[in-house]
Scaffold this motif. Structure first.
Motif, short mmCIF file in Angstrom:
data_model
loop_
_atom_site.label_atom_id
_atom_site.label_comp_id
_atom_site.label_asym_id
_atom_site.label_seq_id
_atom_site.Cartn_x
_atom_site.Cartn_y
_atom_site.Cartn_z
N PRO A 32 0.80 -1.22 0.00
CA PRO A 32 0.00 0.00 0.00
C PRO A 32 0.84 1.28 0.00
O PRO A 32 0.46 2.28 -0.62
N ASP A 33 2.01 1.24 0.67
CA ASP A 33 2.88 2.42 0.63
C ASP A 33 3.34 2.69 -0.80
O ASP A 33 3.39 3.84 -1.25
N ARG A 34 3.66 1.64 -1.51
CA ARG A 34 4.11 1.80 -2.90
C ARG A 34 2.99 2.28 -3.80
O ARG A 34 3.21 3.06 -4.72
N VAL A 35 1.76 1.81 -3.54
CA VAL A 35 0.62 2.25 -4.35
C VAL A 35 0.35 3.74 -4.11
O VAL A 35 0.10 4.49 -5.07
N VAL A 36 0.42 4.16 -2.88
CA VAL A 36 0.22 5.59 -2.58
C VAL A 36 1.32 6.42 -3.23
O VAL A 36 1.05 7.50 -3.79
N ALA A 37 2.54 5.92 -3.20
CA ALA A 37 3.64 6.64 -3.84
C ALA A 37 3.43 6.70 -5.35
O ALA A 37 3.71 7.73 -5.98
N ASP A 39 0.54 6.70 -6.88
CA ASP A 39 -0.53 7.68 -7.10
C ASP A 39 0.02 9.10 -6.98
O ASP A 39 -0.32 9.97 -7.80
N ALA A 40 0.85 9.34 -5.99
CA ALA A 40 1.45 10.67 -5.84
C ALA A 40 2.35 11.01 -7.02
O ALA A 40 2.39 12.15 -7.48
N LEU A 41 3.05 10.01 -7.52
CA LEU A 41 3.94 10.24 -8.67
C LEU A 41 3.14 10.61 -9.92
O LEU A 41 3.50 11.53 -10.66
N THR A 42 2.05 9.90 -10.15
CA THR A 42 1.24 10.22 -11.33
C THR A 42 0.55 11.58 -11.19
O THR A 42 0.41 12.30 -12.17
N THR A 43 0.16 11.93 -9.97
CA THR A 43 -0.43 13.24 -9.75
C THR A 43 0.60 14.33 -9.99
O THR A 43 0.31 15.37 -10.60
N THR A 44 1.82 14.11 -9.52
CA THR A 44 2.89 15.08 -9.75
C THR A 44 3.18 15.22 -11.24
O THR A 44 3.39 16.33 -11.74
N ILE A 74 -8.31 5.83 -11.81
CA ILE A 74 -8.99 4.55 -12.00
C ILE A 74 -8.04 3.39 -11.69
O ILE A 74 -8.42 2.41 -11.04
N ALA A 75 -6.80 3.50 -12.11
CA ALA A 75 -5.82 2.45 -11.84
C ALA A 75 -5.58 2.31 -10.34
O ALA A 75 -5.47 1.19 -9.82
N THR A 76 -5.52 3.43 -9.63
CA THR A 76 -5.32 3.38 -8.18
C THR A 76 -6.51 2.70 -7.50
O THR A 76 -6.33 1.89 -6.59
N LEU A 77 -7.71 3.02 -7.95
CA LEU A 77 -8.90 2.37 -7.38
C LEU A 77 -8.87 0.86 -7.64
O LEU A 77 -9.20 0.07 -6.76
#
Length: 91
Positions: A32-37, A39-44, A74-77
């Protein structure tokens, strides 16, 4: 200070943020830490694309950034749903 130099400063900060987020994604202790990272990377990345579109005055890049952000969401979900099912034992 010109607006272009402010945008370039923001791009540098976004690049630094993306670098730190990538380190977190590679070294994250849990999935989950990697998934959040991720998501943050794609948002950045989407933010950097919007800034680049504003700097170059190309509206199509902003449209691409919006589609990229939606697909990333969508990928994060989907990944979160998979992780929950795996934790429950359904996957």
């Amino acid at each position: 200070m010109t607006p272009e130099s402010l945008f370039m400063g923001a791009m540098i900060l976004l690049f630094l943020s993306a670098t730190l987020t990538m380190i977190r994604m590679l070294l994250g202790p849990t999935i989950p830490d990697r998934v959040v990272a991720l998501d943050a990377l794609t948002t950045t990345t989407a933010g950097a694309m919007v800034l680049y579109g504003v700097i170059t005055e190309q509206a199509v890049i902003i449209d691409v950034a919006l589609v990229y952000a939606v697909l990333s969401y969508i990928a994060t979900l989907y990944i979160a749903r998979y992780l929950v099912k795996r934790r429950v034992g359904l996957a």
